[in-house]
Design an enzyme around this catalytic site. Structure first.
Site, PDB file in Angstrom:
ATOM      1  N   ARG A 199     -12.645  26.283   4.503  1.00 10.13           N
ATOM      2  CA  ARG A 199     -13.245  25.182   5.274  1.00 10.13           C
ATOM      3  C   ARG A 199     -13.917  24.136   4.390  1.00 10.13           C
ATOM      4  NH1 ARG A 199     -14.314  29.827   8.380  1.00 10.13           N
ATOM      5  NH2 ARG A 199     -13.167  29.814  10.361  1.00 10.13           N
ATOM      6  N   HIS A 244      -0.184  -1.390   7.900  1.00  8.23           N
ATOM      7  CA  HIS A 244       0.234   0.002   7.832  1.00  8.23           C
ATOM      8  C   HIS A 244       0.925   0.505   9.100  1.00  8.23           C
ATOM      9  CE1 HIS A 244      -1.919  -0.002   4.135  1.00  8.23           C
ATOM     10  NE2 HIS A 244      -1.778   1.286   3.948  1.00  8.23           N
ATOM     11  N   LYS A 250      -9.934  10.309   2.690  1.00  6.32           N
ATOM     12  CA  LYS A 250      -8.832  10.631   3.601  1.00  6.32           C
ATOM     13  C   LYS A 250      -7.861  11.560   2.883  1.00  6.32           C
ATOM     14  CE  LYS A 250      -7.985   7.002   7.016  1.00  6.32           C
ATOM     15  NZ  LYS A 250      -7.011   5.960   7.409  1.00  6.32           N
ATOM     16  N   HIS A 300       5.755   3.447  -0.566  1.00 12.51           N
ATOM     17  CA  HIS A 300       4.716   3.085   0.396  1.00 12.51           C
ATOM     18  C   HIS A 300       4.357   1.605   0.297  1.00 12.51           C
ATOM     19  CE1 HIS A 300       1.054   3.380   2.804  1.00 12.51           C
ATOM     20  NE2 HIS A 300       0.385   2.844   1.806  1.00 12.51           N
ATOM     21  N   GLU A 306     -13.317   6.435  10.273  1.00 12.61           N
ATOM     22  CA  GLU A 306     -12.433   5.468  10.917  1.00 12.61           C
ATOM     23  C   GLU A 306     -12.706   5.312  12.412  1.00 12.61           C
ATOM     24  OE1 GLU A 306      -8.093   4.466   9.451  1.00 12.61           O
ATOM     25  OE2 GLU A 306      -7.999   6.004  11.002  1.00 12.61           O
ATOM     26  N   ASN A 332      -6.100  -0.440   7.416  1.00  9.79           N
ATOM     27  CA  ASN A 332      -4.733  -0.168   7.860  1.00  9.79           C
ATOM     28  C   ASN A 332      -3.934  -1.449   8.079  1.00  9.79           C
ATOM     29  OD1 ASN A 332      -4.664   2.733   8.011  1.00  9.79           O
ATOM     30  ND2 ASN A 332      -6.075   2.579   9.725  1.00  9.79           N
ATOM     31  N   HIS A 343       4.121   2.186   8.012  1.00  6.87           N
ATOM     32  CA  HIS A 343       4.350   3.618   8.193  1.00  6.87           C
ATOM     33  C   HIS A 343       5.589   3.871   9.041  1.00  6.87           C
ATOM     34  CE1 HIS A 343      -0.007   5.120   7.238  1.00  6.87           C
ATOM     35  NE2 HIS A 343       0.704   4.884   6.159  1.00  6.87           N
ATOM     36  N   GLU A 393      -1.064  -2.677  -2.084  1.00 13.02           N
ATOM     37  CA  GLU A 393      -2.366  -2.262  -1.540  1.00 13.02           C
ATOM     38  C   GLU A 393      -3.496  -3.123  -2.101  1.00 13.02           C
ATOM     39  OE1 GLU A 393      -3.467  -0.264   0.702  1.00 13.02           O
ATOM     40  OE2 GLU A 393      -1.712   0.924   1.260  1.00 13.02           O
ATOM     41  N   LYS A 436     -12.672  -1.071  -0.796  1.00 16.09           N
ATOM     42  CA  LYS A 436     -12.573   0.180  -0.045  1.00 16.09           C
ATOM     43  C   LYS A 436     -13.895   0.927  -0.026  1.00 16.09           C
ATOM     44  CE  LYS A 436      -9.539   3.976   1.003  1.00 16.09           C
ATOM     45  NZ  LYS A 436      -8.231   4.631   0.781  1.00 16.09           N
TER      46      LYS A 436
END
Length: 372
Positions: free
Chosen positions: A118, A250, A140, A266, A239, A247, A254, A182, A229
């Protein structure tokens, strides 16, 4: 020169940008950690061996997990392999995972760390532009599934991030340029100085061999994008509102990646996605035509794609419905209310979506931009 960028929030950490960072990265491992898992892709075997030796010299036990390169490494099967290595090595909660590689590897390593017991500590050592400016920063983590990209994951902030610019010297030009998509995104949503730098140095930045001047510019761009960022994720780690602006481009990007079975880089997909978002914002009355053209001009100057084949709308639309920003059947996009001012556009008219798709298509879709 070494730069330190602080990412504040519930668990503050530092992103270091510079050269020859293996030693300081090893020294940053918490004293309580007795075992360290190094997750790396095959092309980085030699660099991972250097890291392993330095960790071993501190009296700790290094364990290495070599994983497939790029998106092929972001699967449940590869994550399970890493969990197996952790289990057989008796990893405890005080031990640490290190992700060394591009964005896919740091995503995977972060997810493995987040899910083992965890949550154990993770140190990120990105080796690509994309990994440095995006994947390794912000907490993330995730893996892909047959249904889409990054649909399984967790928010898990790293202990530290080490962006060693030495690794960019051997990075293929196409990968470097893809990562710059990016960086450009950061310019469109926040720091317009990024756009000015790219416009002034595009030819140098996309060259096969980087000059000293190009390396200096690249370092500045990487640091500025990381700062963008860092500012956003410090205000909104999970988020729930502000972080969605990251995003930009994105949702459509995506969808391209999924439709192409991750055969597109990407950054290339996000490049087309930003032009789609710009066209959508323009059709929705949010963005002027000159700003749309600036998208096309900057991305083209770097050699990035700005179009996608026509007659694939149905597959793309279905993929976009799986986007993380979607709520129920309501598609939500990030668009610009002028450069540097991102906003959400919820449930746009299908006519606008088709119009934006037509604008990025290599041929008309369904007989024209407005035809349904």
């Amino acid at each position: 020169m070494t730069r330190s960028i602080e990412v504040n929030g519930a668990a503050p950490y530092t992103v270091t940008v510079g050269s020859q960072l293996i030693e300081p990265a090893v020294q940053s491992i918490p004293d309580a950690a007795k075992r360290v898992l190094i997750v790396h892709s095959a092309p980085l075997r030699e660099r991972a061996d250097v890291l392993r030796a330095r960790i071993e010299a501190t009296g700790r036990t290094p364990v290495v997990a070599e994983v497939p390169d790029a998106e092929a490494g972001k699967t449940a099967e590869v994550a399970a392999f890493c969990w197996q290595v952790l289990g057989k090595s008796d990893f405890t909660r005080s031990d640490v995972v290190i992700g060394m590689g591009g964005g896919a590897v740091t995503d995977l390593a972060g997810f493995v760390a987040a899910s083992w017991l965890r949550g154990v500590g993770v140190i990120q050592m990105p080796t690509t532009v994309l990994g440095m400016v995006d994947a390794a920063v912000g907490g993330k983590t995730g893996i892909n599934t047959n249904e889409g990209k990054n649909l399984v994951g967790a928010f898990h902030e790293p202990l530290s991030v080490w962006c060693d610019l030495d690794t960019l010297q051997t990075l293929p030009a196409n990968d470097r340029v893809a990562g710059l998509a990016e960086v450009v995104k950061g310019g469109f949503i926040a720091d317009t100085g990024i756009l000015d730098l790219v416009e002034a140095h595009a030819e140098q930045l996309k060259a096969a061999d980087l000059t000293e001047e190009a390396l200096t510019v690249l370092e500045e761009l990487i640091a500025r994008k990381i700062q963008v960022k860092a500012t956003v994720v410090a205000a909104d780690l999970k988020e729930s509102h502000l972080r969605e602006i990251l995003n930009y481009g994105h949702t459509f990007g995506h969808a391209i990646e999924y439709t192409e079975r991750y055969q597109w880089r990407h950054g290339a997909a996000v490049s087309v996605g930003m032009v789609f978002a710009a066209e959508l914002g323009h059709l929705a009355g949010r963005l002027d035509e000159d700003s749309v053209e600036r998208h096309r001009s900057i991305l083209t100057s770097l050699g990035l794609p700005i179009t996608y084949p026509a007659e694939r709308w149905d597959a793309l639309h279905t993929a976009m419905k799986r986007d993380k920003k979607t709520r129920g059947d309501l598609l939500r996009f990030v668009v610009l209310q002028g450069i540097g001012n991102p906003v959400r556009l919820e449930g746009p008219d299908p006519v606008l979506l088709l119009g934006a798709y037509d604008a990025v298509s290599s041929a008309p879709v369904r007989g024209g931009a407005i035809a349904l």
